[in-house]
Design a protein around this motif. Structure first.
Motif, PDB file in Angstrom:
ATOM      1  N   ASP A 205     -47.748  33.852  11.602  1.00 40.96           N
ATOM      2  CA  ASP A 205     -48.954  34.583  11.981  1.00 40.96           C
ATOM      3  C   ASP A 205     -48.536  35.837  12.733  1.00 40.96           C
ATOM      4  O   ASP A 205     -47.340  36.085  12.940  1.00 40.96           O
ATOM      5  N   GLY A 206     -49.520  36.639  13.144  1.00 40.01           N
ATOM      6  CA  GLY A 206     -49.214  37.917  13.785  1.00 40.01           C
ATOM      7  C   GLY A 206     -48.402  37.781  15.057  1.00 40.01           C
ATOM      8  O   GLY A 206     -47.622  38.683  15.407  1.00 40.01           O
ATOM      9  N   GLY A 207     -48.554  36.664  15.772  1.00 43.15           N
ATOM     10  CA  GLY A 207     -47.793  36.469  17.002  1.00 43.15           C
ATOM     11  C   GLY A 207     -46.309  36.324  16.775  1.00 43.15           C
ATOM     12  O   GLY A 207     -45.510  36.490  17.718  1.00 43.15           O
ATOM     13  N   ASP A 208     -45.913  36.044  15.546  1.00 39.76           N
ATOM     14  CA  ASP A 208     -44.490  35.853  15.252  1.00 39.76           C
ATOM     15  C   ASP A 208     -43.745  37.170  15.069  1.00 39.76           C
ATOM     16  O   ASP A 208     -42.576  37.170  14.684  1.00 39.76           O
TER      17      ASP A 208
ATOM     18  N   ARG B  19     -37.469  31.145  17.620  1.00 36.81           N
ATOM     19  CA  ARG B  19     -37.702  29.807  18.188  1.00 36.81           C
ATOM     20  C   ARG B  19     -38.366  28.913  17.143  1.00 36.81           C
ATOM     21  O   ARG B  19     -37.992  27.753  16.965  1.00 36.81           O
ATOM     22  N   TYR B  20     -39.355  29.464  16.451  1.00 37.93           N
ATOM     23  CA  TYR B  20     -40.036  28.698  15.403  1.00 37.93           C
ATOM     24  C   TYR B  20     -39.093  28.426  14.228  1.00 37.93           C
ATOM     25  O   TYR B  20     -39.076  27.314  13.675  1.00 37.93           O
TER      26      TYR B  20
ATOM     27  N   VAL C 198     -30.730  22.924   2.441  1.00 45.26           N
ATOM     28  CA  VAL C 198     -31.958  23.049   3.216  1.00 45.26           C
ATOM     29  C   VAL C 198     -32.757  24.220   2.666  1.00 45.26           C
ATOM     30  O   VAL C 198     -32.217  25.300   2.408  1.00 45.26           O
ATOM     31  N   LEU C 199     -34.046  24.003   2.476  1.00 48.72           N
ATOM     32  CA  LEU C 199     -34.944  25.028   1.961  1.00 48.72           C
ATOM     33  C   LEU C 199     -35.766  25.573   3.117  1.00 48.72           C
ATOM     34  O   LEU C 199     -36.582  24.858   3.699  1.00 48.72           O
ATOM     35  N   LEU C 200     -35.537  26.836   3.499  1.00 46.01           N
ATOM     36  CA  LEU C 200     -36.304  27.494   4.554  1.00 46.01           C
ATOM     37  C   LEU C 200     -37.390  28.340   3.906  1.00 46.01           C
ATOM     38  O   LEU C 200     -37.094  29.287   3.163  1.00 46.01           O
ATOM     39  N   VAL C 201     -38.649  28.001   4.171  1.00 44.72           N
ATOM     40  CA  VAL C 201     -39.792  28.725   3.607  1.00 44.72           C
ATOM     41  C   VAL C 201     -40.463  29.514   4.724  1.00 44.72           C
ATOM     42  O   VAL C 201     -40.923  28.935   5.712  1.00 44.72           O
ATOM     43  N   LEU C 202     -40.512  30.834   4.566  1.00 39.66           N
ATOM     44  CA  LEU C 202     -41.207  31.721   5.498  1.00 39.66           C
ATOM     45  C   LEU C 202     -42.495  32.170   4.816  1.00 39.66           C
ATOM     46  O   LEU C 202     -42.490  33.107   4.003  1.00 39.66           O
ATOM     47  N   ASP C 203     -43.594  31.474   5.111  1.00 39.47           N
ATOM     48  CA  ASP C 203     -44.866  31.718   4.415  1.00 39.47           C
ATOM     49  C   ASP C 203     -45.711  32.714   5.197  1.00 39.47           C
ATOM     50  O   ASP C 203     -45.701  32.734   6.429  1.00 39.47           O
ATOM     51  N   ASP C 204     -46.479  33.530   4.467  1.00 37.66           N
ATOM     52  CA  ASP C 204     -47.329  34.578   5.055  1.00 37.66           C
ATOM     53  C   ASP C 204     -46.498  35.601   5.827  1.00 37.66           C
ATOM     54  O   ASP C 204     -46.883  36.066   6.909  1.00 37.66           O
ATOM     55  N   TYR C 205     -45.368  35.982   5.265  1.00 33.36           N
ATOM     56  CA  TYR C 205     -44.477  36.915   5.941  1.00 33.36           C
ATOM     57  C   TYR C 205     -45.122  38.288   6.130  1.00 33.36           C
ATOM     58  O   TYR C 205     -44.710  39.060   7.006  1.00 33.36           O
ATOM     59  N   HIS C 206     -46.151  38.613   5.342  1.00 35.03           N
ATOM     60  CA  HIS C 206     -46.816  39.912   5.485  1.00 35.03           C
ATOM     61  C   HIS C 206     -47.484  40.075   6.846  1.00 35.03           C
ATOM     62  O   HIS C 206     -47.812  41.202   7.252  1.00 35.03           O
ATOM     63  N   LEU C 207     -47.697  38.966   7.573  1.00 31.51           N
ATOM     64  CA  LEU C 207     -48.325  39.056   8.892  1.00 31.51           C
ATOM     65  C   LEU C 207     -47.344  39.479   9.983  1.00 31.51           C
ATOM     66  O   LEU C 207     -47.749  39.769  11.106  1.00 31.51           O
ATOM     67  N   VAL C 208     -46.064  39.497   9.669  1.00 30.36           N
ATOM     68  CA  VAL C 208     -45.039  39.909  10.638  1.00 30.36           C
ATOM     69  C   VAL C 208     -44.884  41.421  10.568  1.00 30.36           C
ATOM     70  O   VAL C 208     -44.652  41.978   9.496  1.00 30.36           O
ATOM     71  N   ASP C 209     -45.017  42.076  11.705  1.00 35.54           N
ATOM     72  CA  ASP C 209     -44.906  43.532  11.780  1.00 35.54           C
ATOM     73  C   ASP C 209     -43.947  43.880  12.904  1.00 35.54           C
ATOM     74  O   ASP C 209     -44.351  44.226  14.008  1.00 35.54           O
ATOM     75  N   SER C 210     -42.666  43.755  12.631  1.00 40.37           N
ATOM     76  CA  SER C 210     -41.656  43.964  13.668  1.00 40.37           C
ATOM     77  C   SER C 210     -40.336  44.360  13.030  1.00 40.37           C
ATOM     78  O   SER C 210     -39.751  43.579  12.258  1.00 40.37           O
ATOM     79  N   GLY C 211     -39.863  45.561  13.348  1.00 40.40           N
ATOM     80  CA  GLY C 211     -38.570  45.996  12.838  1.00 40.40           C
ATOM     81  C   GLY C 211     -37.429  45.073  13.202  1.00 40.40           C
ATOM     82  O   GLY C 211     -36.623  44.704  12.335  1.00 40.40           O
TER      83      GLY C 211
ATOM     84  N   GLY D 101     -45.427  36.289   0.676  1.00 41.01           N
ATOM     85  CA  GLY D 101     -46.411  37.132   1.332  1.00 41.01           C
ATOM     86  C   GLY D 101     -47.196  37.955   0.338  1.00 41.01           C
ATOM     87  O   GLY D 101     -46.961  37.908  -0.869  1.00 41.01           O
ATOM     88  N   ARG D 102     -48.119  38.742   0.869  1.00 40.75           N
ATOM     89  CA  ARG D 102     -49.011  39.535   0.028  1.00 40.75           C
ATOM     90  C   ARG D 102     -48.432  40.890  -0.352  1.00 40.75           C
ATOM     91  O   ARG D 102     -48.971  41.565  -1.234  1.00 40.75           O
TER      92      ARG D 102
END
Length: 321
Positions: A71-74, A82-83, A127-140, A163-164
């Motif tokens: 989500d955007g907080g990430d 951490r997540y 191990v399969l790492l899935v980063l879902d909804d990555y479009h919500l991350v806005d951080s260089g 992501g979208r």
């Protein structure tokens, strides 16, 4: 732990199947084959069924899955990692205890330590790492650290980014090296058989084949459109009449597009979309003409990058629909 340090456990759970979910074996197979390249990108506009597909695949993959719903907080690097470490710890118990948490606002050193730890002990299963909804991350800094992970992927780890819109990651370089598998809107569009299964779940049995074919063509296989049409069709006295009138102006579709797409855009982009919506096909010259302003080429490319349902008609970014 302070309140800001407590992690929300549901972000780390693989989503369960949704009511009316229609399995898509061909895409599950494509995702499995794509893992041979180590990195998979799933990218399509809102409502194409990305999360549902990935969750179904993850549940049946037979691999340990580290799922992270973003989500955007990430966008905070320390929170993001951490997540991510917590998700990986669920798949590889004990990993978090061997990787020091990052200081606030930073992830320096953590990704290197994580790569080294996984490289030293790959484990018996990938191990399969899935980063879902990555479009919500806005951080260089987050994008840079994820890019570092993708460039230095340790054995035993496979990464899926969903992501979208295309994320600001080294996609072109990974693609050129043959290290990236991609699943995009063209792949995610429902086939006639898949649409029949989805509409059968949503609208109930007995929907005529002609209505299924017409809705599949009208929606171009868009999962959300098919599902919303199916819900509207349930118990409808005149399926043929409904299908003939079904469009993006239907209240369910309009509500979805307003909430999930339009309200997330800035005022300038919403204005551009409104002014150019009269065009069946779009080019920079036509858009300049109807808006009365220059700079439409940049706006069109921005809309395409954001995956706002703009379909290219050539390979040189000259025409879209």
């Amino acid at each position: 732990m302070s309140g800001q340090d407590v992690l929300l456990a549901t972000k780390l759970h693989v989503p369960g199947p949704r009511p009316g979910f229609a399995p898509r074996p061909r895409l599950v197979k494509a995702l499995g084959e794509g893992l041979a390249r180590g990195r998979v990108l799933v990218c399509a506009p809102a409502g194409f069924g990305k999360t549902a597909l990935l969750a179904d695949w993850a549940r049946g993959s037979g691999r340990p899955v580290a799922w992270l719903g973003l989500d955007g907080g990430d966008s905070d690097p320390a929170r993001f990692w951490r997540y991510a470490v917590a998700a990986l710890d669920r798949a590889r118990p004990g990993l978090a205890g061997r990787v020091d948490p990052p200081p606030p606002g930073s992830s320096d050193g953590l990704v290197t330590a994580l790569v080294n730890e996984l490289a030293a002990d790959p484990g018996p299963d990938e191990v399969l790492l899935v980063l879902d909804d990555y479009h919500l991350v806005d951080s260089g800094p987050v994008h840079e650290s994820v890019a570092f992970l993708l460039e230095n992927l340790p054995p035993g780890l496979r990464v899926v980014v969903s992501g979208r819109a295309d994320p600001p990651l080294p996609l072109a370089r990974l693609r050129a090296r043959g290290q990236l598998a991609e699943v995009r809107a063209a792949d995610l569009r429902f086939t006639a058989e898949e649409a029949a299964a989805l509409l059968g779940e949503a609208a109930g049995p007995g929907l005529p084949g002609t209505a299924v074919a017409a809705l599949t063509a009208r929606t171009e296989g868009w999962a959300a459109g098919l599902r919303l049409a199916g819900l509207s069709l349930r118990g409808h006295a005149d399926p043929a009449g409904f299908v003939a009138a079904f469009s993006g102006s239907h209240r369910f579709v309009l509500d979805y597009l307003t909430d999930e797409v339009l309200e997330r855009q800035d005022e300038q982009l919403r204005g551009f979309l409104l002014e150019t919506s009269v065009l069946d096909r779009l080019s920079s010259a036509l858009c300049d003409a109807v808006t009365g302003r220059t700079g439409s080429q940049a706006m069109l490319e921005q809309v395409e990058r954001a995956n706002l349902f703009l379909v290219p008609l050539d390979e040189v970014r000259g025409w879209w629909r």
